[in-house]
Design a protein around this motif. Structure first.
Motif, PDB file in Angstrom:
ATOM      1  N   ARG A 148       0.860  -1.181   0.000  1.00  0.00           N
ATOM      2  CA  ARG A 148       0.000   0.000   0.000  1.00  0.00           C
ATOM      3  C   ARG A 148       0.896   1.231   0.000  1.00  0.00           C
ATOM      4  O   ARG A 148       1.686   1.440   0.927  1.00  0.00           O
ATOM      5  CB  ARG A 148      -0.913   0.009   1.216  1.00  0.00           C
ATOM      6  N   THR A 149       0.781   2.046  -1.040  1.00  0.00           N
ATOM      7  CA  THR A 149       1.636   3.225  -1.136  1.00  0.00           C
ATOM      8  C   THR A 149       1.087   4.369  -0.291  1.00  0.00           C
ATOM      9  O   THR A 149      -0.020   4.291   0.256  1.00  0.00           O
ATOM     10  CB  THR A 149       1.774   3.689  -2.598  1.00  0.00           C
ATOM     11  N   GLU A 150       1.852   5.417  -0.210  1.00  0.00           N
ATOM     12  CA  GLU A 150       1.462   6.592   0.574  1.00  0.00           C
ATOM     13  C   GLU A 150       0.121   7.142   0.086  1.00  0.00           C
ATOM     14  O   GLU A 150      -0.155   7.154  -1.112  1.00  0.00           O
ATOM     15  CB  GLU A 150       2.549   7.659   0.439  1.00  0.00           C
ATOM     16  N   MET A 151      -0.706   7.579   1.044  1.00  0.00           N
ATOM     17  CA  MET A 151      -2.023   8.118   0.683  1.00  0.00           C
ATOM     18  C   MET A 151      -1.860   9.402  -0.137  1.00  0.00           C
ATOM     19  O   MET A 151      -1.015  10.244   0.175  1.00  0.00           O
ATOM     20  CB  MET A 151      -2.825   8.411   1.958  1.00  0.00           C
ATOM     21  N   ARG A 152      -2.677   9.537  -1.162  1.00  0.00           N
ATOM     22  CA  ARG A 152      -2.585  10.717  -2.020  1.00  0.00           C
ATOM     23  C   ARG A 152      -3.397  11.870  -1.422  1.00  0.00           C
ATOM     24  O   ARG A 152      -4.542  11.669  -1.000  1.00  0.00           O
ATOM     25  CB  ARG A 152      -3.137  10.393  -3.414  1.00  0.00           C
ATOM     26  N   PRO A 153      -2.851  13.075  -1.388  1.00  0.00           N
ATOM     27  CA  PRO A 153      -3.637  14.226  -0.934  1.00  0.00           C
ATOM     28  C   PRO A 153      -4.824  14.458  -1.870  1.00  0.00           C
ATOM     29  O   PRO A 153      -4.749  14.178  -3.075  1.00  0.00           O
ATOM     30  CB  PRO A 153      -2.646  15.391  -1.021  1.00  0.00           C
ATOM     31  N   VAL A 154      -5.932  14.961  -1.319  1.00  0.00           N
ATOM     32  CA  VAL A 154      -7.099  15.234  -2.154  1.00  0.00           C
ATOM     33  C   VAL A 154      -6.840  16.462  -3.027  1.00  0.00           C
ATOM     34  O   VAL A 154      -5.959  17.285  -2.732  1.00  0.00           O
ATOM     35  CB  VAL A 154      -8.365  15.453  -1.287  1.00  0.00           C
ATOM     36  N   ILE A 155      -7.585  16.554  -4.096  1.00  0.00           N
ATOM     37  CA  ILE A 155      -7.423  17.656  -5.048  1.00  0.00           C
ATOM     38  C   ILE A 155      -8.050  18.924  -4.482  1.00  0.00           C
ATOM     39  O   ILE A 155      -9.205  18.920  -4.045  1.00  0.00           O
ATOM     40  CB  ILE A 155      -8.070  17.290  -6.397  1.00  0.00           C
ATOM     41  N   PHE A 156      -7.287  19.999  -4.490  1.00  0.00           N
ATOM     42  CA  PHE A 156      -7.781  21.276  -3.971  1.00  0.00           C
ATOM     43  C   PHE A 156      -7.185  22.411  -4.805  1.00  0.00           C
ATOM     44  O   PHE A 156      -6.015  22.379  -5.132  1.00  0.00           O
ATOM     45  CB  PHE A 156      -7.400  21.434  -2.497  1.00  0.00           C
ATOM     46  N   PRO A 157      -8.006  23.405  -5.176  1.00  0.00           N
ATOM     47  CA  PRO A 157      -9.454  23.513  -4.935  1.00  0.00           C
ATOM     48  C   PRO A 157     -10.235  22.536  -5.806  1.00  0.00           C
ATOM     49  O   PRO A 157      -9.717  22.055  -6.826  1.00  0.00           O
ATOM     50  CB  PRO A 157      -9.752  24.964  -5.314  1.00  0.00           C
ATOM     51  N   LEU A 158     -11.467  22.268  -5.411  1.00  0.00           N
ATOM     52  CA  LEU A 158     -12.268  21.265  -6.105  1.00  0.00           C
ATOM     53  C   LEU A 158     -12.565  21.675  -7.539  1.00  0.00           C
ATOM     54  O   LEU A 158     -12.752  20.817  -8.402  1.00  0.00           O
ATOM     55  CB  LEU A 158     -13.571  21.017  -5.336  1.00  0.00           C
ATOM     56  N   ASP A 159     -12.591  22.970  -7.806  1.00  0.00           N
ATOM     57  CA  ASP A 159     -12.861  23.442  -9.175  1.00  0.00           C
ATOM     58  C   ASP A 159     -11.761  23.030 -10.153  1.00  0.00           C
ATOM     59  O   ASP A 159     -11.941  23.149 -11.371  1.00  0.00           O
ATOM     60  CB  ASP A 159     -13.003  24.965  -9.204  1.00  0.00           C
ATOM     61  N   LYS A 160     -10.625  22.553  -9.635  1.00  0.00           N
ATOM     62  CA  LYS A 160      -9.576  22.072 -10.532  1.00  0.00           C
ATOM     63  C   LYS A 160     -10.067  20.881 -11.345  1.00  0.00           C
ATOM     64  O   LYS A 160      -9.623  20.654 -12.470  1.00  0.00           O
ATOM     65  CB  LYS A 160      -8.333  21.678  -9.721  1.00  0.00           C
ATOM     66  N   ILE A 161     -10.973  20.111 -10.771  1.00  0.00           N
ATOM     67  CA  ILE A 161     -11.557  18.983 -11.494  1.00  0.00           C
ATOM     68  C   ILE A 161     -12.590  19.533 -12.471  1.00  0.00           C
ATOM     69  O   ILE A 161     -13.525  20.216 -12.061  1.00  0.00           O
ATOM     70  CB  ILE A 161     -12.218  17.989 -10.532  1.00  0.00           C
TER      71      ILE A 161
END
Length: 485
Positions: A148-161
Motif C-alpha cells: 500500500r503506497t502513501e495516501m494521495r492528498p485530495v485535489i484542492f481547490p475542487l474546481d480544478k476537477i
C-alpha cells in the motif's frame, strides 16, 4: 492505449459520474481521450468489451457489488489478459480485501491517481512494480505481500476537477423517464457540487473517500454546469447528489442570486440532500425560491438515545418532527430514510422510530426508506460488528445489502444485537415497510392518473410494470435486479 471503465451500480437513475469525472480529467490533464465508460444498465458489458478490445480495464464497486467485481475481473483476464484495476468505496475502506485478480487497487479520490497510471502505461506499455511504488494512493501485490503506497492528498481547490463531460455516458442516461421524485416525466441530470461531509455518522464513511474536510465547488462553477445541463442535455430535473447540499445558507443565497442574474430560475426543478438539524423556515424559503421540489434526508430514528449513537448528538427527535412539518408546510416533497437494528436498541426504541414513520406518513412524506443498520467497512458500525464477530475481512459481502424485505427465520440479516427478539423485531420492521409500500403504490397511482398515456407508453411490458409498482413487495431488491441484468 484504450481504457474501459465499468460501473456495477444497478439503476439507470444513477449514471457513473465518478467514472465520467475521471475520463474528463484524463482528457484535460493528460490529453488522453480513449476512455470508454460501460453501463450495464443499458448494454452488454462483455459484448462491448469485445468490440473495444481495451488495453486496461477499471472497475468501480461498492461493497455489495465487490463479489461481482471479482467475477468480472477474472472473466476479463480470460478474455483479454490485460491489467484490471479496482476502485471505489469498497477497496478504499477495506484495502486488505483486494484479490489477486486485480493488478492495482485505487484508494480514495481517483482522478490524479488514474492520470499517473495512464501516463505510466502509455510510457512503458505495462505496469511494473518498480514504477508502482512511486504512485500514491494505490495497492498492488509484490510476491505474497500486499503493498500500500502513501495516501494521495485530495485535489484542492475542487474546481480544478473539470465539469464531467457527459458525452462519455450512454445516451440513454438523458432520455425522458418517469421520475418518481417529481412525479413527472423528466430528463434527469445529476450534479456533484461538493465532496465530503462535516458530520461523522456511525454508519457512513465519506472521509475515507473524500478526505476529512468538506470541499465545495464554487457557485460560479455550479451555475456553469446548470447551464450545460439545460442547453446541451435539455434537463428538466437536476438532483444534487452531495452528501449534504445545504451545508451553508450563504451558499444557497449566492446560488439564488447568480441563477437569477443568469435568468435560469424557474427553468428546471431541483432536488438535494438536507439535514434535520439545519432545516428551518429560512432554509425552506431559500430552497423553494431556488425551485427545489424535493429534499431527501436521513431521519434514521425516533429515539434520542439511538440518534445520539447514530449521529453523534448532532440531531434530535424534535429536529426530525420539525423537519417533517416544515417540508410539508413549504410543499417540498420529503424523502426520508429510517434505520432499525442499532446495537442495544430496544424494541420500545424501535417503536419510537415506527411512531415517527407514522407521523411522517400522515404529514405528506413522499417516500419512506426502511433500512437495517448495516456495518459497512470503514464505519464505526463496522468496528463494533467486527468486535462482536459479526463481520470479517473475507466475508460474503452480499450479506450487507441494504435492501432487505424477505427477512425470516431462514433468511436472517446481520443484526447488531443478537439478544433482540427476532419475531418481535420482524413485526416492527414489517410494519415500517408497509408504510413504504403504501407510499410506493400511492405515488404510482398519482402519476398514472396525472399522465395515463405516458405512463402506459413507458411501461414496456404493462403487466410486469404494474406488478413491479403495485405488488406487495415493490421495493428494489438488489440481488433480484442483478440477476435480470
Amino acid at each position: 492505449m484504450k481504457l474501459a471503465l465499468i460501473s456495477l451500480a444497478v439503476g439507470s437513475g444513477s449514471p457513473p459520474l465518478g467514472l465520467c469525472s475521471i475520463a474528463t480529467y484524463l482528457e484535460k490533464y493528460a490529453n488522453f481521450k480513449d476512455t470508454v465508460i460501460l453501463n450495464r444498465n443499458f448494454e452488454d458489458v462483455y459484448a462491448r468489451l469485445s468490440e473495444i478490445k481495451p488495453d486496461v480495464v477499471g472497475i468501480t464497486a461498492m461493497t455489495i457489488y465487490y463479489p461481482e467485481a471479482v467475477k468480472m475481473a477474472k472473466k476479463v483476464k480470460e478474455m483479454f489478459d490485460v491489467p484490471v484495476l479496482i476502485g471505489g468505496n469498497h477497496v478504499s475502506t477495506i484495502p486488505d480485501s483486494l484479490q489477486r485478480c486485480f493488478d492495482i487497487g485505487v484508494i480514495g479520490e481517483a482522478e490524479e491517481t488514474m492520470k499517473e497510471l495512464v501516463e505510466l502505461y502509455i510510457e512503458k506499455g505495462k505496469f511494473l512494480n518498480s514504477d508502482l511504488h512511486n504512485v500514491k494512493g494505490i495497492l498492488f501485490f509484490e510476491g505474497d505481500k500486499l503493498i500500500r503506497t502513501e495516501m494521495r492528498p485530495v485535489i484542492f481547490p475542487l474546481d480544478k476537477i473539470p465539469i464531467p463531460n457527459r458525452d462519455y455516458l450512454n445516451k440513454k442516461c438523458f432520455e425522458r423517464v418517469l421520475n418518481y421524485s417529481s412525479r413527472e416525466f423528466d430528463i434527469c441530470y445529476r450534479i456533484h457540487a461538493s465532496r465530503g461531509c462535516p458530520y461523522r455518522c456511525k454508519f457512513c464513511s465519506p472521509s475515507i473517500m473524500w478526505g476529512t474536510k468538506v470541499r465545495l465547488n464554487s457557485v460560479d462553477r455550479i451555475v456553469e454546469e446548470i447551464k450545460i445541463a439545460l442547453e446541451k442535455y435539455h434537463a428538466t430535473y437536476i438532483s444534487f447528489s452531495d452528501d449534504l447540499f445545504t451545508v451553508s445558507k450563504d451558499r444557497l443565497r449566492e446560488l439564488y442570486e447568480k441563477l437569477d442574474k443568469a435568468e435560469l430560475l424557474g427553468k428546471v426543478k431541483f432536488a438535494g440532500r438536507v439535514r434535520a438539524n439545519l432545516v428551518d423556515d429560512e432554509m425552506c424559503e431559500l430552497l423553494k425560491k431556488l425551485g427545489f421540489v424535493s429534499a431527501s434526508l436521513g431521519y434514521e430514528s425516533g429515539n434520542d438515545e439511538i440518534l445520539r449513537f447514530l449521529k453523534g448528538g448532532s440531531v434530535t427527535v424534535k429536529d426530525n418532527y420539525n423537519t417533517v412539518r416544515l417540508l410539508e408546510k413549504y410543499k417540498i416533497t420529503n424523502y426520508g430514510s429510517f434505520i432499525f437494528g442499532s446495537p442495544n436498541e430496544s424494541l420500545d426504541q424501535m417503536r419510537d422510530t415506527l411512531n415517527l414513520i407514522k407521523y411522517a406518513y400522515k404529514h405528506g412524506i413522499g417516500q419512506i426508506y426502511v433500512y437495517l443498520l448495516q456495518p459497512f467497512p470503514g464505519t464505526e458500525a463496522w468496528d463494533i460488528a467486527k468486535e462482536k464477530g459479526l463481520v470479517s475481512d473475507d466475508m460474503d459481502w452480499e450479506k450487507l445489502s441494504l435492501f432487505l424485505e424477505d427477512i425470516n427465520e431462514n433468511h436472517k440479516p446481520i443484526l447488531m444485537d443478537k439478544g433482540v427478539d427476532f419475531v418481535e423485531f420482524k413485526k416492527i420492521y414489517d410494519e415500517a415497510l408497509s408504510y413504504s409500500r403504501k407510499l410506493s403504490r400511492k405515488r404510482f397511482m398519482m402519476i398514472f392518473f396525472k399522465h395515463p398515456i405516458k405512463t402506459v407508453m413507458s411501461m414496456g411490458n404493462p403487466f410486469s410494470f404494474i406488478k413491479k409498482n403495485l405488488a406487495k413487495k415493490d421495493k428494489l431488491d438488489v440481488l433480484r435486479e442483478k440477476k435480470k441484468i
